[in-house]
Design an enzyme around this catalytic site. Structure first.
Site, PDB file in Angstrom:
ATOM      1  N   ARG A  24      61.171  17.444  34.429  1.00 16.84           N
ATOM      2  CA  ARG A  24      62.539  17.534  33.897  1.00 16.84           C
ATOM      3  C   ARG A  24      63.547  17.662  35.044  1.00 16.84           C
ATOM      4  O   ARG A  24      64.525  16.927  35.110  1.00 16.84           O
ATOM      5  CB  ARG A  24      62.665  18.721  32.941  1.00 16.84           C
ATOM      6  CG  ARG A  24      63.986  18.729  32.171  1.00 16.84           C
ATOM      7  CD  ARG A  24      64.136  19.892  31.226  1.00 16.84           C
ATOM      8  NE  ARG A  24      63.619  21.153  31.733  1.00 16.84           N
ATOM      9  CZ  ARG A  24      64.179  21.876  32.693  1.00 16.84           C
ATOM     10  NH1 ARG A  24      65.295  21.462  33.276  1.00 16.84           N
ATOM     11  NH2 ARG A  24      63.638  23.001  33.097  1.00 16.84           N
ATOM     12  N   ARG A  71      36.061  18.436  40.998  1.00 13.38           N
ATOM     13  CA  ARG A  71      35.597  19.339  42.059  1.00 13.38           C
ATOM     14  C   ARG A  71      34.856  18.565  43.156  1.00 13.38           C
ATOM     15  O   ARG A  71      34.289  19.188  44.055  1.00 13.38           O
ATOM     16  CB  ARG A  71      34.639  20.379  41.474  1.00 13.38           C
ATOM     17  CG  ARG A  71      35.284  21.453  40.619  1.00 13.38           C
ATOM     18  CD  ARG A  71      34.335  22.607  40.484  1.00 13.38           C
ATOM     19  NE  ARG A  71      34.724  23.605  39.509  1.00 13.38           N
ATOM     20  CZ  ARG A  71      35.600  24.579  39.728  1.00 13.38           C
ATOM     21  NH1 ARG A  71      36.218  24.669  40.884  1.00 13.38           N
ATOM     22  NH2 ARG A  71      35.853  25.470  38.790  1.00 13.38           N
ATOM     23  N   GLY A 101      42.866  26.371  43.337  1.00 14.50           N
ATOM     24  CA  GLY A 101      42.530  27.756  43.627  1.00 14.50           C
ATOM     25  C   GLY A 101      42.222  27.926  45.102  1.00 14.50           C
ATOM     26  O   GLY A 101      42.589  27.090  45.946  1.00 14.50           O
ATOM     27  N   ASP A 127      41.236  33.145  38.518  1.00 18.20           N
ATOM     28  CA  ASP A 127      40.508  34.152  39.316  1.00 18.20           C
ATOM     29  C   ASP A 127      41.424  35.107  40.097  1.00 18.20           C
ATOM     30  O   ASP A 127      40.975  36.151  40.549  1.00 18.20           O
ATOM     31  CB  ASP A 127      39.565  33.463  40.312  1.00 18.20           C
ATOM     32  CG  ASP A 127      38.502  32.626  39.624  1.00 18.20           C
ATOM     33  OD1 ASP A 127      38.391  32.713  38.380  1.00 18.20           O
ATOM     34  OD2 ASP A 127      37.789  31.870  40.314  1.00 18.20           O
ATOM     35  N   GLU A 222      31.196  37.507  35.974  1.00 21.50           N
ATOM     36  CA  GLU A 222      30.056  36.579  35.917  1.00 21.50           C
ATOM     37  C   GLU A 222      29.276  36.486  37.238  1.00 21.50           C
ATOM     38  O   GLU A 222      28.091  36.193  37.238  1.00 21.50           O
ATOM     39  CB  GLU A 222      30.538  35.176  35.534  1.00 21.50           C
ATOM     40  CG  GLU A 222      31.547  34.623  36.525  1.00 21.50           C
ATOM     41  CD  GLU A 222      31.801  33.132  36.413  1.00 21.50           C
ATOM     42  OE1 GLU A 222      31.037  32.432  35.748  1.00 21.50           O
ATOM     43  OE2 GLU A 222      32.785  32.670  37.033  1.00 21.50           O
ATOM     44  N   ARG A 252      39.230  30.383  30.085  1.00 16.25           N
ATOM     45  CA  ARG A 252      40.063  29.606  31.010  1.00 16.25           C
ATOM     46  C   ARG A 252      41.024  28.668  30.274  1.00 16.25           C
ATOM     47  O   ARG A 252      42.069  28.304  30.791  1.00 16.25           O
ATOM     48  CB  ARG A 252      39.142  28.786  31.935  1.00 16.25           C
ATOM     49  CG  ARG A 252      39.818  28.306  33.179  1.00 16.25           C
ATOM     50  CD  ARG A 252      38.830  27.790  34.184  1.00 16.25           C
ATOM     51  NE  ARG A 252      38.360  26.468  33.871  1.00 16.25           N
ATOM     52  CZ  ARG A 252      37.354  25.867  34.515  1.00 16.25           C
ATOM     53  NH1 ARG A 252      36.734  26.488  35.502  1.00 16.25           N
ATOM     54  NH2 ARG A 252      36.977  24.670  34.191  1.00 16.25           N
TER      55      ARG A 252
END
Ligand code: F6P
Length: 317
Positions: A24, A71, A101, A127, A222, A252
């Site tokens: 925008r 990834r 990240g 994370d 985890e 997530r």
């Protein structure tokens, strides 16, 4: 100015809001925005699409990302730099805005800088493990998602006394997310990859709070010992069946929280302004609660969850 957006690594709530806000702003100023479909492998394959505000409106606030990510570490390939430069030239792209990240932001901006490609990195991960910023995009939404799950379990904690609840968060090998939600949910114990503990301590802690409060809530990241194994072990120690709630990718992909939507708006404006001003390399960071531009590569500092908070939740002196 023509900007190309690339998403690399895990998606996070708020990405679509950054895209919408940036597009925008850009279109109001006569600038153009493109997106690479499928992260850097997509870019190397010239999978480039125009981004318009109309397309983005229905995506605002939704988790995930309109632009697919990847990834795959394709930038290690020889000629990757040459190929990217050629594709950017062909599409008349002036600069890149990169979502990612810790892994992405450590690895990719230095390469782009060496190849002479202007890039602003946006710390985007549930994370909250990017050095130099107090808050990554998606973290707050992931915390809120977890509270929905924990609140559900707490209904049973009240209705059926004597139960033990084990909730596993994402976070990889970084315990920041688990620690934050354990704090916010007033958990009795939190297990993080960064800090070791004795089984005998956890067994005693769970038994003591069960007796005191009528239930026990343990949060585990985890990246520590798996929740399933721990659930079995706690059941063995206490003689009480333990159900483990593993949030996985559901955590997530939830909707973007208010805080993440506001963060996204500030990130978009900060990145746009920096690129308009000719900044070559930078990262948007949150410092003292404010979004600013860190005009450099990511600092190479280690991230450790707050030990004092960890000890407080676990009642360790
Ligand atoms: O993006 C960060 C993260 O969600 C971590 O919390 C988690 O360990 C990892 O990604 C999961 O990755 P994948 O989606 O590739 O399984």
């Amino acid at each position: 100015m023509k900007t190309l957006f690339v998403v690399s690594g895990g998606d996070a709530p708020g990405i679509n809001n950054v895209l919408g806000n940036y597009v925008r702003l850009a279109s109001q100023n006569g600038d153009t925005v493109l997106g690479a479909q499928g992260g850097f492998p997509g870019l190397l394959d010239n999978q480039i699409v125009p981004l318009t505000y109309d397309t983005l409106i229905p995506w605002m606030g939704r988790g995930g990302s309109l632009l697919a990510s990847s990834r795959d570490p394709v930038l290690n390939q020889t000629e990757a730099g040459e190929r990217i430069r050629a594709i950017l030239r062909e599409n008349e792209v002036d600069n890149i805005v990169l979502f990612g990240g810790n892994g992405t932001l450590r690895y990719i901006p230095p390469l782009l800088r060496n190849w002479g490609i202007p890039c602003i990195g946006l710390p985007t991960t549930i994370d909250n493990d990017v050095p130099g910023t107090e808050m990554t995009l998606g973290f707050d939404s992931a915390c809120n998602f977890t509270y929905h799950a924990i609140d559900g379990a707490m209904a049973t904690a009240h209705a059926l006394r004597g139960r033990i609840f084990l909730v596993e968060t994402l976070g990889g090998t970084c315990g920041n997310l688990a620690l934050a939600v354990a704090h916010g949910a007033d958990a009795h114990a939190v297990i993080l990859p960064e800090y070791e503990y004795e089984d005998s301590w956890l067994s005693e802690r769970v038994s003591a709070v069960l007796k005191r409060d009528g239930y026990a809530l343990v949060v585990i990241c985890e990246g520590s010992r798996g929740a399933r194994t721990l659930a079995d072990d706690i059941a063995k120690w206490t003689g009480i069946r333990v159900r483990d709630v593993r949030l996985g990718h559901a955590q997530r992909g939830g909707i973007a929280s208010h805080r993440d939507r506001v963060l996204a708006a500030h990130m978009a404006r900060t990145a746009y302004t920096a690129l308009k001003n000719g900044v070559q390399t930078g990262i948007t960071v949150v410092q003292s609660g404010k979004v600013t531009l860190y005009e450099s590569l990511l600092p190479q500092a280690a991230i450790m969850p707050d030990q004092a908070l960890y000890q407080e939740i676990n009642n360790i002196s």
